[in-house]
Write a protein that holds these residues in place. Structure first.
Motif, PDB file in Angstrom:
ATOM      1  N   ASP A 257       0.821  -1.218   0.000  1.00 15.89           N
ATOM      2  CA  ASP A 257       0.000   0.000   0.000  1.00 15.89           C
ATOM      3  C   ASP A 257       0.850   1.260   0.000  1.00 15.89           C
ATOM      4  OD1 ASP A 257      -2.281  -1.470   0.002  1.00 15.89           O
ATOM      5  OD2 ASP A 257      -2.475  -1.505   2.182  1.00 15.89           O
ATOM      6  N   MET A 258       2.121   1.136   0.323  1.00 17.50           N
ATOM      7  CA  MET A 258       2.956   2.318   0.477  1.00 17.50           C
ATOM      8  C   MET A 258       4.310   2.088  -0.218  1.00 17.50           C
ATOM      9  SD  MET A 258       3.430   4.145   4.112  1.00 17.50           S
ATOM     10  CE  MET A 258       2.032   5.180   4.503  1.00 17.50           C
TER      11      MET A 258
ATOM     12  N   ALA B  28       7.077   3.557   0.071  1.00 19.08           N
ATOM     13  CA  ALA B  28       8.249   3.627   0.950  1.00 19.08           C
ATOM     14  C   ALA B  28       8.528   2.268   1.594  1.00 19.08           C
ATOM     15  CB  ALA B  28       8.033   4.679   2.032  1.00 19.08           C
TER      16      ALA B  28
ATOM     17  N   ALA C 249      18.882   6.147   4.533  1.00 17.13           N
ATOM     18  CA  ALA C 249      17.923   7.081   3.939  1.00 17.13           C
ATOM     19  C   ALA C 249      16.583   6.400   3.688  1.00 17.13           C
ATOM     20  CB  ALA C 249      18.479   7.650   2.641  1.00 17.13           C
TER      21      ALA C 249
ATOM     22  N   SER D 215      14.732   6.021   6.888  1.00 13.22           N
ATOM     23  CA  SER D 215      14.194   7.298   7.359  1.00 13.22           C
ATOM     24  C   SER D 215      12.972   7.716   6.546  1.00 13.22           C
ATOM     25  CB  SER D 215      15.268   8.383   7.269  1.00 13.22           C
ATOM     26  OG  SER D 215      16.378   7.999   8.026  1.00 13.22           O
ATOM     27  N   ALA D 216      12.994   7.434   5.227  1.00  6.60           N
ATOM     28  CA  ALA D 216      11.841   7.746   4.384  1.00  6.60           C
ATOM     29  C   ALA D 216      10.644   6.909   4.817  1.00  6.60           C
ATOM     30  CB  ALA D 216      12.175   7.491   2.923  1.00  6.60           C
TER      31      ALA D 216
ATOM     32  N   GLU E 169       9.207   8.291   7.985  1.00  2.00           N
ATOM     33  CA  GLU E 169       8.401   9.488   7.730  1.00  2.00           C
ATOM     34  C   GLU E 169       7.011   9.087   7.233  1.00  2.00           C
ATOM     35  OE1 GLU E 169       8.331  12.602   8.139  1.00  2.00           O
ATOM     36  OE2 GLU E 169       6.719  13.124   6.772  1.00  2.00           O
ATOM     37  N   ALA E 170       6.955   8.151   6.276  1.00  2.00           N
ATOM     38  CA  ALA E 170       5.666   7.709   5.741  1.00  2.00           C
ATOM     39  C   ALA E 170       4.829   7.054   6.842  1.00  2.00           C
ATOM     40  CB  ALA E 170       5.889   6.732   4.588  1.00  2.00           C
TER      41      ALA E 170
ATOM     42  N   LEU F  44       3.360   9.622   9.185  1.00  2.00           N
ATOM     43  CA  LEU F  44       2.170  10.226   8.581  1.00  2.00           C
ATOM     44  C   LEU F  44       0.962   9.303   8.730  1.00  2.00           C
ATOM     45  CD1 LEU F  44       3.568  11.873   5.336  1.00  2.00           C
ATOM     46  CD2 LEU F  44       2.439  13.035   7.216  1.00  2.00           C
ATOM     47  N   ALA F  45       1.195   7.983   8.654  1.00  2.00           N
ATOM     48  CA  ALA F  45       0.102   7.024   8.813  1.00  2.00           C
ATOM     49  C   ALA F  45      -0.425   7.018  10.246  1.00  2.00           C
ATOM     50  CB  ALA F  45       0.559   5.630   8.411  1.00  2.00           C
TER      51      ALA F  45
ATOM     52  N   TRP G  59      -5.151  14.377   5.078  1.00  2.04           N
ATOM     53  CA  TRP G  59      -4.737  12.968   5.039  1.00  2.04           C
ATOM     54  C   TRP G  59      -5.136  12.371   6.374  1.00  2.04           C
ATOM     55  CZ3 TRP G  59       1.000  13.332   2.946  1.00  2.04           C
ATOM     56  CH2 TRP G  59       0.940  13.720   1.595  1.00  2.04           C
TER      57      TRP G  59
ATOM     58  N   VAL H  19      -4.261   6.242   9.639  1.00  2.95           N
ATOM     59  CA  VAL H  19      -4.527   4.878   9.187  1.00  2.95           C
ATOM     60  C   VAL H  19      -4.315   3.899  10.337  1.00  2.95           C
ATOM     61  CG1 VAL H  19      -3.907   3.146   7.463  1.00  2.95           C
ATOM     62  CG2 VAL H  19      -3.730   5.556   6.901  1.00  2.95           C
TER      63      VAL H  19
END
Lengths: 182, 182
Positions: free
Chosen positions: B48-49, B51, B107, B110-111, B114-115, B118-119, B128, B131
């Motif tokens: 689903d993501m 990242a 990296a 870390s990405a 971050e994702a 946000l969830a 947004w 979730v």
């Protein structure tokens, strides 16, 4: 220590400083207002996304660090470091600080890139909608800032390798962690 | 080269390999199905993501790289490298590969963090939604995988510093990029 390498280091730090500042300013001053429905307007700023706030802070901190290091070079050319012990203490400090700041800046930039990519593409499965089709100019400016961030990352990776070189070449190639006689 | 350092390196690589594999498996096998409205169900997976897909690929690639390096240590204890030139060629290759893989893995982790953040938090200003309040078990498992990723990052940073040490200590402390006589 070779003064040639010192000059290269100072030049790289000055470049990194400039690009980090440019990146932080590009993000911090980015703002775009769009009409959402009829008269309802919305302004996009970097404060809408935690990753961008972190990016501004980290870029500014890294710029300040490089400025401090640059001032060290100016002092360095005037006074001579006498003992190898005091040189090594300085070399270890620089080495560790460079490593930490380079990794943190690189990671923050990558996190901001991930958040920005989500703003461009959205995430259909999570029902997160695209943002950049509305705030196009805002997103282009953030993109430029991220590019600046990666250029600065490259420069700082190079600098952290130089400081590793400046430290490790004082150790003996045959035995583990033994200093060489000068 | 000191065999003590070689043993530490091999041990760190073995640890990193295990933790990277654990992280990749935790993400790849993570799945949770929840009822959204009445009989409509939704299954959350790492696909689903973007990242998380990247995280699985990069963790697996880094694990494979560490496995390759481990096999090199086994060969290393059996044959002796004769000339300093061939040693340096190997040391430069290890150094560069370690740097690239460590930075990329750090990296990507870390990405993904971050994702995932946000969830958990959502982003009110971007509309947004959260979730993780629905797919809690899924998110806890992703969190553990990210923790594994950062432990592996630390180990790999340490390894990349050791490979820098193994390379740079062969250079002369007084003149820039001059090899020392052994």
């Amino acid at each position: 220590m070779g003064s040639g390498l010192l000059k290269i280091e100072a030049l790289l730090r000055a470049f990194a400083l400039g690009i980090l500042l440019l990146g932080a300013i590009l993000v911090a001053l980015d703002s775009e207002t769009e009409a959402i429905i009829y008269t309802i307007k919305k302004t996009a700023t970097f404060k809408d996304m935690d990753a961008l706030i972190a990016l501004v802070c980290v870029d500014a901190a890294a710029a300040a660090y490089n400025l401090l290091q640059l001032s060290r070079y100016i002092v360095h050319t005037q006074i001579k470091i006498k003992s190898i012990e005091s040189y090594l203490k300085l070399a270890w400090t620089n080495f560790l600080l460079d490593q930490v700041i380079t990794y943190v800046q690189f990671a923050t930039n990558s996190a901001a890139l991930e958040a920005s990519t989500l703003a461009i593409t959205g995430a259909r499965s999570l029902q997160w909608m695209k943002v950049c089709n509305r705030f196009t100019r805002f997103c282009v400016q953030i993109g430029s800032a991220l590019l600046c961030g990666y250029v600065a990352s490259l420069l700082m990776i190079l600098l952290s390798l130089i400081s590793a070189f400046n430290l490790f070449r004082f150790y003996c190639p045959k035995q583990f962690f033994l200093l060489k006689g000068r």
